[in-house]
Scaffold this motif. Structure first.
Motif, PDB file in Angstrom:
ATOM      1  N   THR A 233      22.561  16.075  56.720  1.00  9.66           N
ATOM      2  CA  THR A 233      21.319  16.052  57.503  1.00  9.66           C
ATOM      3  C   THR A 233      20.205  16.766  56.751  1.00  9.66           C
ATOM      4  OG1 THR A 233      22.552  15.967  59.574  1.00  9.66           O
ATOM      5  CG2 THR A 233      20.261  16.665  59.715  1.00  9.66           C
ATOM      6  N   THR A 234      20.513  17.939  56.202  1.00  8.03           N
ATOM      7  CA  THR A 234      19.529  18.688  55.415  1.00  8.03           C
ATOM      8  C   THR A 234      19.102  17.881  54.199  1.00  8.03           C
ATOM      9  OG1 THR A 234      20.495  20.789  56.132  1.00  8.03           O
ATOM     10  CG2 THR A 234      19.118  20.843  54.151  1.00  8.03           C
ATOM     11  N   TYR A 235      20.077  17.343  53.483  1.00  6.76           N
ATOM     12  CA  TYR A 235      19.800  16.571  52.270  1.00  6.76           C
ATOM     13  C   TYR A 235      18.902  15.366  52.568  1.00  6.76           C
ATOM     14  CZ  TYR A 235      20.835  13.634  48.161  1.00  6.76           C
ATOM     15  OH  TYR A 235      20.751  12.844  47.041  1.00  6.76           O
ATOM     16  N   GLU A 236      19.249  14.604  53.589  1.00  7.30           N
ATOM     17  CA  GLU A 236      18.459  13.420  53.923  1.00  7.30           C
ATOM     18  C   GLU A 236      17.059  13.792  54.379  1.00  7.30           C
ATOM     19  OE1 GLU A 236      20.963   9.806  55.457  1.00  7.30           O
ATOM     20  OE2 GLU A 236      21.633  11.618  56.497  1.00  7.30           O
ATOM     21  N   TRP A 237      16.925  14.893  55.118  1.00  2.00           N
ATOM     22  CA  TRP A 237      15.601  15.298  55.580  1.00  2.00           C
ATOM     23  C   TRP A 237      14.718  15.661  54.392  1.00  2.00           C
ATOM     24  CZ3 TRP A 237      11.874  18.971  55.655  1.00  2.00           C
ATOM     25  CH2 TRP A 237      10.869  18.809  56.617  1.00  2.00           C
ATOM     26  N   VAL A 238      15.283  16.412  53.427  1.00  2.00           N
ATOM     27  CA  VAL A 238      14.502  16.788  52.241  1.00  2.00           C
ATOM     28  C   VAL A 238      14.103  15.546  51.449  1.00  2.00           C
ATOM     29  CG1 VAL A 238      14.567  18.016  50.033  1.00  2.00           C
ATOM     30  CG2 VAL A 238      15.465  19.122  52.083  1.00  2.00           C
ATOM     31  N   LEU A 239      15.035  14.610  51.276  1.00  2.00           N
ATOM     32  CA  LEU A 239      14.701  13.366  50.554  1.00  2.00           C
ATOM     33  C   LEU A 239      13.533  12.646  51.214  1.00  2.00           C
ATOM     34  CD1 LEU A 239      18.120  11.666  49.650  1.00  2.00           C
ATOM     35  CD2 LEU A 239      16.658  13.068  48.184  1.00  2.00           C
ATOM     36  N   ALA A 240      13.579  12.523  52.533  1.00  2.00           N
ATOM     37  CA  ALA A 240      12.538  11.796  53.257  1.00  2.00           C
ATOM     38  C   ALA A 240      11.219  12.558  53.258  1.00  2.00           C
ATOM     39  CB  ALA A 240      12.991  11.526  54.689  1.00  2.00           C
ATOM     40  N   LYS A 241      11.275  13.855  53.529  1.00  2.00           N
ATOM     41  CA  LYS A 241      10.061  14.674  53.646  1.00  2.00           C
ATOM     42  C   LYS A 241       9.288  14.719  52.337  1.00  2.00           C
ATOM     43  CE  LYS A 241       7.402  18.373  54.577  1.00  2.00           C
ATOM     44  NZ  LYS A 241       6.014  18.159  54.801  1.00  2.00           N
ATOM     45  N   THR A 242      10.016  14.812  51.223  1.00  2.00           N
ATOM     46  CA  THR A 242       9.361  15.003  49.931  1.00  2.00           C
ATOM     47  C   THR A 242       9.298  13.734  49.098  1.00  2.00           C
ATOM     48  OG1 THR A 242      11.459  15.699  48.965  1.00  2.00           O
ATOM     49  CG2 THR A 242      10.043  17.427  49.862  1.00  2.00           C
ATOM     50  N   ASP A 243       9.864  12.638  49.619  1.00  2.00           N
ATOM     51  CA  ASP A 243       9.863  11.353  48.916  1.00  2.00           C
ATOM     52  C   ASP A 243      10.460  11.481  47.513  1.00  2.00           C
ATOM     53  OD1 ASP A 243       9.468   8.628  48.831  1.00  2.00           O
ATOM     54  OD2 ASP A 243       7.361   8.757  48.248  1.00  2.00           O
TER      55      ASP A 243
ATOM     56  N   SER B 178      14.141  17.725  62.672  1.00  2.00           N
ATOM     57  CA  SER B 178      13.008  17.953  61.782  1.00  2.00           C
ATOM     58  C   SER B 178      12.795  19.439  61.491  1.00  2.00           C
ATOM     59  CB  SER B 178      11.735  17.386  62.406  1.00  2.00           C
ATOM     60  OG  SER B 178      10.608  17.710  61.602  1.00  2.00           O
ATOM     61  N   LEU B 179      12.289  19.708  60.286  1.00  2.00           N
ATOM     62  CA  LEU B 179      11.887  21.058  59.890  1.00  2.00           C
ATOM     63  C   LEU B 179      10.364  21.191  59.839  1.00  2.00           C
ATOM     64  CD1 LEU B 179      14.389  21.602  56.936  1.00  2.00           C
ATOM     65  CD2 LEU B 179      14.652  22.320  59.293  1.00  2.00           C
ATOM     66  N   ALA B 180       9.664  20.196  60.341  1.00  2.00           N
ATOM     67  CA  ALA B 180       8.201  20.219  60.276  1.00  2.00           C
ATOM     68  C   ALA B 180       7.632  21.470  60.934  1.00  2.00           C
ATOM     69  CB  ALA B 180       7.625  18.964  60.926  1.00  2.00           C
ATOM     70  N   TRP B 181       8.267  21.951  61.994  1.00  2.00           N
ATOM     71  CA  TRP B 181       7.819  23.176  62.675  1.00  2.00           C
ATOM     72  C   TRP B 181       7.772  24.363  61.706  1.00  2.00           C
ATOM     73  CZ3 TRP B 181      10.975  27.392  62.513  1.00  2.00           C
ATOM     74  CH2 TRP B 181      12.303  27.153  62.129  1.00  2.00           C
ATOM     75  N   LEU B 182       8.742  24.404  60.772  1.00  2.00           N
ATOM     76  CA  LEU B 182       8.818  25.511  59.815  1.00  2.00           C
ATOM     77  C   LEU B 182       7.660  25.454  58.823  1.00  2.00           C
ATOM     78  CD1 LEU B 182      10.242  27.878  58.425  1.00  2.00           C
ATOM     79  CD2 LEU B 182      11.691  26.207  57.258  1.00  2.00           C
TER      80      LEU B 182
ATOM     81  N   SER C 177      30.130  12.115  54.876  1.00  2.00           N
ATOM     82  CA  SER C 177      31.162  11.071  54.939  1.00  2.00           C
ATOM     83  C   SER C 177      30.552   9.707  54.622  1.00  2.00           C
ATOM     84  CB  SER C 177      31.793  11.051  56.336  1.00  2.00           C
ATOM     85  OG  SER C 177      30.797  10.812  57.310  1.00  2.00           O
ATOM     86  N   ARG C 178      29.267   9.707  54.230  1.00  2.00           N
ATOM     87  CA  ARG C 178      28.548   8.450  53.993  1.00  2.00           C
ATOM     88  C   ARG C 178      28.092   8.351  52.542  1.00  2.00           C
ATOM     89  NH1 ARG C 178      23.842   9.122  56.705  1.00  2.00           N
ATOM     90  NH2 ARG C 178      24.284  11.309  57.016  1.00  2.00           N
ATOM     91  N   GLU C 179      27.759   7.138  52.139  1.00  6.14           N
ATOM     92  CA  GLU C 179      27.143   6.914  50.827  1.00  6.14           C
ATOM     93  C   GLU C 179      25.656   7.239  50.962  1.00  6.14           C
ATOM     94  OE1 GLU C 179      28.634   6.051  47.988  1.00  6.14           O
ATOM     95  OE2 GLU C 179      30.594   5.985  48.978  1.00  6.14           O
ATOM     96  N   LEU C 180      25.159   8.120  50.108  1.00 10.21           N
ATOM     97  CA  LEU C 180      23.756   8.516  50.164  1.00 10.21           C
ATOM     98  C   LEU C 180      23.121   8.337  48.788  1.00 10.21           C
ATOM     99  CD1 LEU C 180      24.126  11.808  52.254  1.00 10.21           C
ATOM    100  CD2 LEU C 180      23.343   9.582  53.061  1.00 10.21           C
ATOM    101  N   PRO C 181      21.816   8.095  48.754  1.00 16.26           N
ATOM    102  CA  PRO C 181      21.139   7.914  47.467  1.00 16.26           C
ATOM    103  C   PRO C 181      20.963   9.247  46.732  1.00 16.26           C
ATOM    104  CG  PRO C 181      19.552   7.844  49.260  1.00 16.26           C
ATOM    105  CD  PRO C 181      20.914   7.939  49.897  1.00 16.26           C
ATOM    106  N   VAL C 182      20.747   9.139  45.422  1.00 10.06           N
ATOM    107  CA  VAL C 182      20.536  10.321  44.584  1.00 10.06           C
ATOM    108  C   VAL C 182      19.280  10.106  43.744  1.00 10.06           C
ATOM    109  CG1 VAL C 182      21.485  11.746  42.728  1.00 10.06           C
ATOM    110  CG2 VAL C 182      23.018  10.756  44.438  1.00 10.06           C
ATOM    111  N   PRO C 183      18.347  11.062  43.765  1.00  6.53           N
ATOM    112  CA  PRO C 183      17.175  10.930  42.901  1.00  6.53           C
ATOM    113  C   PRO C 183      17.590  10.883  41.427  1.00  6.53           C
ATOM    114  CG  PRO C 183      16.829  12.643  44.547  1.00  6.53           C
ATOM    115  CD  PRO C 183      18.276  12.260  44.612  1.00  6.53           C
TER     116      PRO C 183
END
Length: 197
Positions: free
Chosen positions: A52-62, A22-26, A84-90
């Motif tokens: 990891t960064t990409y997924e965290w931003v997607l989740a944090k900012t919806d 998490s980056l919530a501390w920042l 190496s995984r399939e990930l969603p794209v806004p």
């Protein structure tokens, strides 16, 4: 000429994310939620980050539910995501997934940059892979007044002082900002064209 710039925030004990990723501390630091412009790079025409960064931003900012927010964080630049995984794209976002090595991806990243700079957002290991590939020109660190004790390390590589030249050190609000130019190993890069020519 395209330059590769790792620019990130870190706790003062050297972690860019906590044990839970998490980056919530920042964002809890004054100025962390809406950083001063002096804490962000300018002139970049491409951004690069790990999954990891990409997924965290997607989740944090919806962003999937609110794709209109994409430009607030990424502007109009293409974003290369190493995964190496399939990930969603806004919807409407220019996201380009990379499944190979940094060395294999460099030609496409340089073409997309079109002479502008590349901002390596994180994580630290991905930035280290750019160093390994001979494609890391600057490291900029915004040090927050937080100690995490453990988590994702800022830069999990050994990099000696003979390859780092301090070009700026200043305070920006609650952050200490350090910028280093990275010198090529022994003045040469082995077998990799980092000039883009």
């Amino acid at each position: 000429m395209t330059r590769f710039h790792y620019d990130t925030a870190t706790s003062f004990d050297g972690f860019i994310a906590d044990r839970d990723g998490s980056l919530a501390w920042l964002f809890a630091v004054a100025g962390g939620e809406e950083p001063d412009a002096d804490l962000l790079p300018s002139g970049h025409t491409v951004m690069v980050e790990g999954s990891t960064t990409y997924e965290w931003v997607l989740a944090k900012t919806d962003l999937l539910a609110h794709p209109e927010k994409w430009r607030e964080f990424y502007g109009d630049v293409p974003v290369f995501v190493f995964t190496s995984r399939e990930l969603p794209v806004p919807a409407g976002a220019d996201v380009r997934f990379v499944r190979g090595s940094v060395v294999e991806a460099l030609p496409a990243i340089r073409r997309a940059a079109a002479g502008g700079d590349v901002w390596i957002v994180g994580g630290g290991d991905l930035a280290g892979q750019f160093l390994d590939a001979g494609a890391l020109d600057r490291i900029s660190i915004s040090i927050a007044p937080v100690a995490l004790g453990a988590g994702a390390p800022l830069f999990p590589r050994r990099l000696e002082s003979d390859r780092l030249r301090l070009v700026a050190a200043r305070s920006v609000g609650q952050f200490a900002r350090l910028e280093f130019d990275v010198e090529p190993l022994n003045g040469v890069v082995t077998g990799i064209d980092v000039t883009g020519s």
